[in-house]
Design a protein around this motif. Structure first.
Motif, PDB file in Angstrom:
ATOM      1  N   GLU A   1      -3.788   3.867  -1.239  1.00 27.21           N
ATOM      2  CA  GLU A   1      -4.165   2.814  -2.176  1.00 27.21           C
ATOM      3  C   GLU A   1      -3.579   1.501  -1.673  1.00 27.21           C
ATOM      4  O   GLU A   1      -2.359   1.383  -1.479  1.00 27.21           O
ATOM      5  CB  GLU A   1      -3.663   3.091  -3.586  1.00 27.21           C
ATOM      6  CG  GLU A   1      -4.049   1.989  -4.574  1.00 27.21           C
ATOM      7  CD  GLU A   1      -3.617   2.260  -6.010  1.00 27.21           C
ATOM      8  OE1 GLU A   1      -4.002   1.466  -6.895  1.00 27.21           O
ATOM      9  OE2 GLU A   1      -2.896   3.253  -6.251  1.00 27.21           O
ATOM     10  N   ILE A   2      -4.459   0.525  -1.421  1.00 19.90           N
ATOM     11  CA  ILE A   2      -4.038  -0.809  -1.005  1.00 19.90           C
ATOM     12  C   ILE A   2      -4.099  -1.721  -2.226  1.00 19.90           C
ATOM     13  O   ILE A   2      -5.128  -1.799  -2.909  1.00 19.90           O
ATOM     14  CB  ILE A   2      -4.954  -1.363   0.097  1.00 19.90           C
ATOM     15  CG1 ILE A   2      -4.964  -0.438   1.317  1.00 19.90           C
ATOM     16  CG2 ILE A   2      -4.518  -2.771   0.503  1.00 19.90           C
ATOM     17  CD1 ILE A   2      -6.015  -0.818   2.348  1.00 19.90           C
ATOM     18  N   ASP A   3      -3.017  -2.408  -2.495  1.00 15.66           N
ATOM     19  CA  ASP A   3      -2.969  -3.346  -3.620  1.00 15.66           C
ATOM     20  C   ASP A   3      -3.335  -4.745  -3.126  1.00 15.66           C
ATOM     21  O   ASP A   3      -2.545  -5.385  -2.432  1.00 15.66           O
ATOM     22  CB  ASP A   3      -1.565  -3.343  -4.226  1.00 15.66           C
ATOM     23  CG  ASP A   3      -1.360  -4.465  -5.232  1.00 15.66           C
ATOM     24  OD1 ASP A   3      -2.364  -4.942  -5.797  1.00 15.66           O
ATOM     25  OD2 ASP A   3      -0.204  -4.876  -5.439  1.00 15.66           O
ATOM     26  N   GLU A   4      -4.517  -5.197  -3.463  1.00 15.34           N
ATOM     27  CA  GLU A   4      -4.924  -6.548  -3.098  1.00 15.34           C
ATOM     28  C   GLU A   4      -4.344  -7.540  -4.116  1.00 15.34           C
ATOM     29  O   GLU A   4      -5.058  -8.152  -4.902  1.00 15.34           O
ATOM     30  CB  GLU A   4      -6.452  -6.666  -3.018  1.00 15.34           C
ATOM     31  CG  GLU A   4      -6.884  -7.952  -2.322  1.00 15.34           C
ATOM     32  CD  GLU A   4      -8.313  -8.357  -2.644  1.00 15.34           C
ATOM     33  OE1 GLU A   4      -8.960  -8.962  -1.781  1.00 15.34           O
ATOM     34  OE2 GLU A   4      -8.777  -8.088  -3.772  1.00 15.34           O
ATOM     35  N   PHE A   5      -3.020  -7.642  -4.107  1.00 13.46           N
ATOM     36  CA  PHE A   5      -2.307  -8.655  -4.890  1.00 13.46           C
ATOM     37  C   PHE A   5      -2.700  -8.652  -6.369  1.00 13.46           C
ATOM     38  O   PHE A   5      -2.921  -9.704  -6.981  1.00 13.46           O
ATOM     39  CB  PHE A   5      -2.530 -10.044  -4.287  1.00 13.46           C
ATOM     40  CG  PHE A   5      -2.262 -10.102  -2.810  1.00 13.46           C
ATOM     41  CD1 PHE A   5      -0.965 -10.000  -2.330  1.00 13.46           C
ATOM     42  CD2 PHE A   5      -3.294 -10.221  -1.906  1.00 13.46           C
ATOM     43  CE1 PHE A   5      -0.707 -10.034  -0.971  1.00 13.46           C
ATOM     44  CE2 PHE A   5      -3.055 -10.259  -0.540  1.00 13.46           C
ATOM     45  CZ  PHE A   5      -1.748 -10.170  -0.070  1.00 13.46           C
TER      46      PHE A   5
ATOM     47  N   PHE B   1       0.850  -1.185   0.000  1.00 12.04           N
ATOM     48  CA  PHE B   1       0.000   0.000   0.000  1.00 12.04           C
ATOM     49  C   PHE B   1       0.885   1.234   0.000  1.00 12.04           C
ATOM     50  O   PHE B   1       2.078   1.166   0.322  1.00 12.04           O
ATOM     51  CB  PHE B   1      -0.965   0.001   1.189  1.00 12.04           C
ATOM     52  CG  PHE B   1      -0.348   0.305   2.528  1.00 12.04           C
ATOM     53  CD1 PHE B   1      -0.508   1.552   3.123  1.00 12.04           C
ATOM     54  CD2 PHE B   1       0.378  -0.658   3.208  1.00 12.04           C
ATOM     55  CE1 PHE B   1       0.063   1.832   4.353  1.00 12.04           C
ATOM     56  CE2 PHE B   1       0.944  -0.388   4.446  1.00 12.04           C
ATOM     57  CZ  PHE B   1       0.789   0.876   5.025  1.00 12.04           C
ATOM     58  N   CYS B   2       0.304   2.348  -0.388  1.00  9.70           N
ATOM     59  CA  CYS B   2       1.066   3.586  -0.409  1.00  9.70           C
ATOM     60  C   CYS B   2       0.116   4.759  -0.188  1.00  9.70           C
ATOM     61  O   CYS B   2      -1.094   4.656  -0.423  1.00  9.70           O
ATOM     62  CB  CYS B   2       1.824   3.759  -1.720  1.00  9.70           C
ATOM     63  SG  CYS B   2       0.786   3.771  -3.195  1.00  9.70           S
ATOM     64  N   GLU B   3       0.670   5.858   0.294  1.00 10.90           N
ATOM     65  CA  GLU B   3      -0.094   7.081   0.481  1.00 10.90           C
ATOM     66  C   GLU B   3       0.035   7.901  -0.794  1.00 10.90           C
ATOM     67  O   GLU B   3       1.127   8.364  -1.138  1.00 10.90           O
ATOM     68  CB  GLU B   3       0.413   7.867   1.687  1.00 10.90           C
ATOM     69  CG  GLU B   3      -0.479   9.042   2.065  1.00 10.90           C
ATOM     70  CD  GLU B   3      -0.068   9.706   3.371  1.00 10.90           C
ATOM     71  OE1 GLU B   3      -0.855  10.495   3.911  1.00 10.90           O
ATOM     72  OE2 GLU B   3       1.053   9.424   3.846  1.00 10.90           O
TER      73      GLU B   3
ATOM     74  N   PHE C   1      -9.197   1.796  -1.828  1.00 12.10           N
ATOM     75  CA  PHE C   1      -8.751   3.127  -1.434  1.00 12.10           C
ATOM     76  C   PHE C   1      -9.319   3.476  -0.060  1.00 12.10           C
ATOM     77  O   PHE C   1     -10.485   3.175   0.230  1.00 12.10           O
ATOM     78  CB  PHE C   1      -9.189   4.168  -2.464  1.00 12.10           C
ATOM     79  CG  PHE C   1      -8.510   4.011  -3.802  1.00 12.10           C
ATOM     80  CD1 PHE C   1      -7.260   4.572  -4.026  1.00 12.10           C
ATOM     81  CD2 PHE C   1      -9.103   3.290  -4.826  1.00 12.10           C
ATOM     82  CE1 PHE C   1      -6.621   4.414  -5.247  1.00 12.10           C
ATOM     83  CE2 PHE C   1      -8.478   3.133  -6.049  1.00 12.10           C
ATOM     84  CZ  PHE C   1      -7.230   3.695  -6.261  1.00 12.10           C
ATOM     85  N   VAL C   2      -8.504   4.100   0.757  1.00  6.65           N
ATOM     86  CA  VAL C   2      -8.925   4.550   2.077  1.00  6.65           C
ATOM     87  C   VAL C   2      -8.617   6.043   2.182  1.00  6.65           C
ATOM     88  O   VAL C   2      -7.465   6.456   1.964  1.00  6.65           O
ATOM     89  CB  VAL C   2      -8.206   3.790   3.210  1.00  6.65           C
ATOM     90  CG1 VAL C   2      -8.730   4.243   4.570  1.00  6.65           C
ATOM     91  CG2 VAL C   2      -8.385   2.281   3.046  1.00  6.65           C
TER      92      VAL C   2
END
Length: 291
Positions: A17-21, A8-10, A27-28
């Motif tokens: 953004e969270i990368d679910e593989f 994930f990255c800001e 997105f949070v």
């Protein structure tokens, strides 16, 4: 259910953004008082615990952009989710968020990408204990996070109830699957194929008319952009142009391998610029023959 380390990255202040593989991006958006989670992925691992331990301890709401299993597949691990009324029926052949679909989708993406991912399909993609309570999400609904507001907009085309979101602080437009470079137009939500293309085109034109509210956009899959990177700046206009070519009978059609499901027959696409538009199943050129 174990918490899996997901990349994930800001991407902007308070926006993650969270990368679910490579399955989907979640997105949070974190405000001074609350947070908002956009989509729940396929449900690989404990997304809820990941968010609450890695990103924010604030209370949050969860919104589902549309009723496909790679976006609502983890919804059952949350108590309540917001979804547009037209997408509240999740029993859609081929994309229903069953355990079988979610595991098959994960295997498909791993095979397509040719990668090893640090999770076990059998152990880390599991049945929901119970379905979430679905709350209606309407066009123009505002989620007040304290020092920022996120507004939801109805943008049908990929599904009847597809929703997009604009964060007023970061000025980011979150497109979900309303626009990307491999754009799938849904069947059956309009009077006929032309009505559906006209509706999808009008939704994207509306987003362009809101250009004063956003500076850049992210779609829900980062295969056409790097993790944390914006989608092509021309993508929305290219999609509009592609819909226009379908409606005017001047579309440029071509056939190539299905970019998602490798075992499927080749797909027929209409293309304009960086955007290709097709049906999830079926030949789009038959619905929009050239003049």
């Amino acid at each position: 259910m174990r918490t899996i380390k997901m990349p994930f990255c800001e991407i902007a202040e308070g926006v993650y953004e969270i990368d679910e593989f490579d399955l989907v991006s979640v997105f949070v958006i974190v405000g001074s008082e609350r947070a908002l989670v956009i989509d729940t992925g396929t449900g690989a691992g404990d997304l809820r615990r990941f968010i609450e331990t890695k990103i924010t301890d604030k209370p949050y709401d969860v919104v589902i952009s549309h009723a496909h299993g790679d976006h609502n597949g983890g919804a059952g691990f949350f108590d309540k989710v917001y979804v547009h009324p037209l997408d509240m029926n999740w029993d859609i052949p081929g994309v229903t968020p069953t355990l079988e679909f979610r595991r098959d989708y994960a295997r498909t993406i791993a095979r397509r990408e040719g990668k090893h991912y640090d999770y076990d399909v059998e152990k880390d993609i599991v049945e929901w204990e119970k379905p979430p309570e679905k709350l209606p999400m309407e066009d123009g609904q505002v989620f007040d996070l304290g020092d920022r507001k996120v507004t939801a907009y109805h943008c049908p085309g990929h599904t009847a109830g597809e929703m997009v979101f604009i964060d007023d602080k970061s000025r980011i437009l979150f497109l979900a699957d309303a626009c990307n470079c491999n754009l799938l137009l849904a069947h059956g939500f309009g009077k006929d194929a032309r009505d559906e293309a006209e509706t999808a085109k009008a939704g994207l034109e509306r987003l362009l008319s809101m250009k004063g509210k956003w500076d850049c956009f992210y779609n829900a899959h980062h295969d056409f952009r790097g993790l944390g990177q914006t989608l092509y700046p021309s993508a929305i206009q290219d999609a509009i142009n592609c819909y226009e070519s379908l409606l005017s009978g001047t579309a440029e059609f071509h056939k190539e391998a299905d970019p998602l499901f490798l075992d499927n027959p080749p797909k027929v696409f209409a293309q304009s610029g960086v955007v290709k538009i097709s049906y999830m199943d079926g030949d789009i050129s038959k619905a929009f023959p050239n003049k």
